[in-house]
Design an enzyme around this catalytic site. Structure first.
Site, mmCIF file in Angstrom:
data_model
loop_
_atom_site.group_PDB
_atom_site.id
_atom_site.type_symbol
_atom_site.label_atom_id
_atom_site.label_comp_id
_atom_site.label_asym_id
_atom_site.label_seq_id
_atom_site.Cartn_x
_atom_site.Cartn_y
_atom_site.Cartn_z
ATOM 1 N N HIS A 171 0.854 -1.189 0.000
ATOM 2 C CA HIS A 171 0.000 0.000 0.000
ATOM 3 C C HIS A 171 0.887 1.235 0.000
ATOM 4 O O HIS A 171 1.941 1.236 0.632
ATOM 5 C CB HIS A 171 -0.906 -0.001 1.248
ATOM 6 C CG HIS A 171 -2.058 0.915 1.127
ATOM 7 N ND1 HIS A 171 -1.967 2.250 1.434
ATOM 8 C CD2 HIS A 171 -3.321 0.695 0.700
ATOM 9 C CE1 HIS A 171 -3.136 2.810 1.203
ATOM 10 N NE2 HIS A 171 -3.985 1.902 0.760
ATOM 11 N N ASP A 219 -7.918 -5.674 0.429
ATOM 12 C CA ASP A 219 -8.407 -6.517 -0.654
ATOM 13 C C ASP A 219 -8.017 -7.977 -0.512
ATOM 14 O O ASP A 219 -8.553 -8.835 -1.201
ATOM 15 C CB ASP A 219 -7.874 -6.000 -2.000
ATOM 16 C CG ASP A 219 -8.459 -4.656 -2.313
ATOM 17 O OD1 ASP A 219 -9.642 -4.472 -2.026
ATOM 18 O OD2 ASP A 219 -7.731 -3.788 -2.819
HETATM 19 N N1 ACO Z 1 4.010 -7.517 -4.864
HETATM 20 C C1 ACO Z 1 5.343 -7.510 -5.086
HETATM 21 N N2 ACO Z 1 6.136 -6.435 -4.937
HETATM 22 C C2 ACO Z 1 5.541 -5.299 -4.556
HETATM 23 C C3 ACO Z 1 4.145 -5.206 -4.316
HETATM 24 C C4 ACO Z 1 3.382 -6.381 -4.487
HETATM 25 N N3 ACO Z 1 2.063 -6.378 -4.282
HETATM 26 N N4 ACO Z 1 3.839 -3.946 -3.968
HETATM 27 C C5 ACO Z 1 4.974 -3.247 -3.973
HETATM 28 N N5 ACO Z 1 6.017 -4.073 -4.322
HETATM 29 C C6 ACO Z 1 7.451 -3.701 -4.390
HETATM 30 C C7 ACO Z 1 7.777 -2.896 -5.621
HETATM 31 O O1 ACO Z 1 8.158 -3.710 -6.688
HETATM 32 C C8 ACO Z 1 8.881 -2.012 -5.127
HETATM 33 O O2 ACO Z 1 10.054 -2.785 -5.056
HETATM 34 P P1 ACO Z 1 11.518 -2.121 -5.362
HETATM 35 O O3 ACO Z 1 11.709 -1.081 -4.299
HETATM 36 O O4 ACO Z 1 12.465 -3.267 -5.288
HETATM 37 O O5 ACO Z 1 11.397 -1.539 -6.753
HETATM 38 C C9 ACO Z 1 8.480 -1.694 -3.673
HETATM 39 O O6 ACO Z 1 7.688 -2.836 -3.264
HETATM 40 C C10 ACO Z 1 7.678 -0.412 -3.529
HETATM 41 O O7 ACO Z 1 6.519 -0.509 -4.355
HETATM 42 P P2 ACO Z 1 5.889 0.663 -5.209
HETATM 43 O O8 ACO Z 1 5.101 0.057 -6.330
HETATM 44 O O9 ACO Z 1 6.919 1.691 -5.527
HETATM 45 O O10 ACO Z 1 4.906 1.293 -4.137
HETATM 46 P P3 ACO Z 1 3.646 2.155 -4.456
HETATM 47 O O11 ACO Z 1 3.356 2.906 -3.204
HETATM 48 O O12 ACO Z 1 3.788 2.921 -5.705
HETATM 49 O O13 ACO Z 1 2.526 1.017 -4.728
HETATM 50 C C11 ACO Z 1 0.617 -0.342 -4.647
HETATM 51 C C12 ACO Z 1 1.460 0.722 -3.917
HETATM 52 C C13 ACO Z 1 0.214 0.149 -6.040
HETATM 53 C C14 ACO Z 1 -0.669 -0.579 -3.840
HETATM 54 C C15 ACO Z 1 1.434 -1.667 -4.757
HETATM 55 O O14 ACO Z 1 1.777 -2.131 -3.473
HETATM 56 C C16 ACO Z 1 0.691 -2.761 -5.541
HETATM 57 O O15 ACO Z 1 0.721 -2.776 -6.761
HETATM 58 N N6 ACO Z 1 0.049 -3.714 -4.789
HETATM 59 C C17 ACO Z 1 -0.742 -4.744 -5.434
HETATM 60 C C18 ACO Z 1 -2.089 -4.189 -5.849
HETATM 61 C C19 ACO Z 1 -3.001 -3.970 -4.673
HETATM 62 O O16 ACO Z 1 -3.188 -4.836 -3.827
HETATM 63 N N7 ACO Z 1 -3.623 -2.777 -4.632
HETATM 64 C C20 ACO Z 1 -4.606 -2.442 -3.606
HETATM 65 C C21 ACO Z 1 -4.250 -1.201 -2.882
HETATM 66 S S1 ACO Z 1 -5.366 -0.956 -1.558
HETATM 67 C C22 ACO Z 1 -6.715 -0.271 -2.279
HETATM 68 O O17 ACO Z 1 -6.745 0.335 -3.309
HETATM 69 C C23 ACO Z 1 -7.962 -0.441 -1.502
#
Ligand code: ACO
Length: 437
Positions: free
Chosen positions: A313, A371
């Site tokens: 998140h 979720d």
């Molecule tokens: N699985 C694997 N790796 C992940 C995940 C994941 N679900 N989420 C983040 N990471 C990793 C990224 O690859 C990144 O790694 P790095 O530093 O080695 O490059 C690091 O964790 C940081 O992630 P970002 O994508 O930069 O974080 P951001 O804050 O932009 O993303 C997000 C947040 C979009 C929610 C992300 O965690 C994601 O895609 N999760 C899966 C989708 C999801 O469950 N969304 C629901 C959100 S809650 C809602 O809307 C109610």
């Protein structure tokens, strides 16, 4: 906003004069540096794509402490609201700032209940869609279409219009979502029934048919009501910011909320619950618990493009408090339905355990978000996976409206107009077609 005694000084290494920037304090959470005069004073913009360090507004509705894993609606912890209140009380709280007393609750419930029917023409509009259209495609159209039906509540600058459009949207959203579902399965629409609660009425509109009554089960009603409470607002997330930006142009409330629905659809936001359930089903097909290690290895491989859906998140760097509540609800619902051995739930719990111990997830502070479990609950209730995000939109509607109304009522409100760092071609001349290489 309370001015802080501390000021920020911005200095430049090229000898340009430094400037002082005011700092404001909120009631809780990080202070903000006021950069509104930065451009006028320095000719420079700030650069923050994705709003990683930018407060786009001041708000008194919802507060999240991502490190602690805390979520407050108007100061009340989400856990207490989920235990002691129903969804309509939560709506009242978000809209008006305080929990209703008994008389206010009765009056508010009655107002919402008496606005649940939609204009009869809506069904003809719905009929124009393909039966296999995604419910979010249908919902985006239907919510936007509401502005064509309720002309007496489209002036966003008129407080009475905003009030009645808020009640209409909250009341009619379940009817529209249920209609979209009934249309997709080829069943007749079920009209709302005023003797039922908001959530029981929704379940009946979903699952009753003209040939058979549907008796809402109290445990399932409570579980879905809890899902609505947990999704009702979440401060300045992508869809809420979309609603604010869209509404800032003075467009009508239905159009602004339709923009929120469209934004919520994406898999990085509201679409994650659908994506999460599909992911669990895929792992189950691959061989279930035994294949978790293989799947996690894929998630950790950056080239695979696979993410662990329902994990991570932007704000929570701890266990999402909503995920904890959803996990409990999951136990209750599966117990009630005699699905205690549900393989997807077992798989989810095992996946969560393994991920929480894995260095990749620990180092990045990736925890389950709301979720991760909500899809299992909805599936157990009988809601099809493709409808999950529409249910989220139904619940989030109140948050969008509360935030929109707060923005319009803010004396400092202006049309939202971000600036940019331009990196394209400088000015150049158009060559006639024959001279272009
Ligand atoms: N699985 C694997 N790796 C992940 C995940 C994941 N679900 N989420 C983040 N990471 C990793 C990224 O690859 C990144 O790694 P790095 O530093 O080695 O490059 C690091 O964790 C940081 O992630 P970002 O994508 O930069 O974080 P951001 O804050 O932009 O993303 C997000 C947040 C979009 C929610 C992300 O965690 C994601 O895609 N999760 C899966 C989708 C999801 O469950 N969304 C629901 C959100 S809650 C809602 O809307 C109610």
């Amino acid at each position: 906003m309370t001015p802080s005694d501390v000021k920020a000084t911005l200095s430049f290494s090229d000898g340009s004069p430094s400037i002082e920037l005011p700092i404001y304090k909120g009631t809780i959470g990080p202070d903000v540096i006021d950069i509104r005069k930065l451009y006028a004073q320095t000719g420079k913009f700030t650069y923050d794509p994705g709003f990683l360090s930018t407060a786009s507004c001041n708000s008194s509705i919802t507060y999240i402490d991502g490190d602690k894993g805390e979520l407050l609606y108007r100061g009340y912890p989400i856990e207490q609201l989920a235990e002691h209140c129903d969804f309509l009380e939560t709506c009242y709280l978000l809209l008006y700032g305080e929990l209703p007393n008994a008389a206010q609750k009765k009056e508010f419930d009655a107002r919402v209940t008496h606005h649940t029917m939609v204009n009869e023409q809506m069904q003809f509009f719905l009929r124009g869609f393909r039966r296999d259209a995604h419910p979010m495609a249908v919902l985006t159209g239907l919510v936007g279409g509401m502005s064509a039906f309720y002309h007496d509540s489209t002036d966003i600058n008129n407080p009475q219009h905003r009030e009645i459009s808020a009640i209409r949207l909250i009341a009619k959203m379940p009817t529209l979502v249920a209609m979209a579902y009934k249309y997709s399965v080829g069943q007749p629409y079920i009209y709302p029934k005023n003797s039922l609660s908001y959530t029981a009425n929704f379940l009946r509109m979903m699952f009753a048919t003209p040939c058979e009554e549907y008796e809402p089960n109290d445990v399932l009603v409570r579980a879905l009501d809890r899902i609505f409470i947990l999704h009702a607002d979440h401060e300045q997330n992508a869809s809420t910011s979309t609603v604010r930006l869209c509404g800032s142009s003075g467009t009508n409330p239905f159009a602004a909320i339709a923009a929120g629905v469209a934004c919520l659809w994406g898999p990085a936001h509201g679409g994650a619950n659908e994506a999460c359930l599909n992911m669990l089903e895929e792992i189950q097909r691959m061989g279930g618990v035994a294949k978790i290690g293989e799947f996690i290895a894929k998630v950790k491989d950056k080239n695979s493009g696979v993410r662990l859906m329902g994990f991570g998140h932007r704000v929570y760097k701890n266990y999402d408090p909503r995920a904890k509540l959803m996990r409990e609800t999951c136990h209750e619902v599966l117990g009630e339905l005699g699905l205690g051995n549900d393989p997807l739930f077992k798989l989810a719990m095992e996946l969560e355990k393994i991920a929480l111990e894995d260095e990749y997830f620990v180092a990045r502070k990736l925890y389950p978000n709301v979720d991760f479990y909500s899809g299992i609950v909805q599936r157990a209730i009988g809601i099809p996976v493709s409808l999950f995000t529409a249910i989220f939109a139904l619940a989030r509607t109140v948050g969008w409206i509360a935030q929109l109304n707060e923005m319009i009522g803010d004396p400092e409100y202006k049309i939202g107009r971000p600036r940019q760092l331009f990196v394209g071609s400088p000015k150049r001349d158009v060559k006639p077609l024959a001279q272009r290489g």
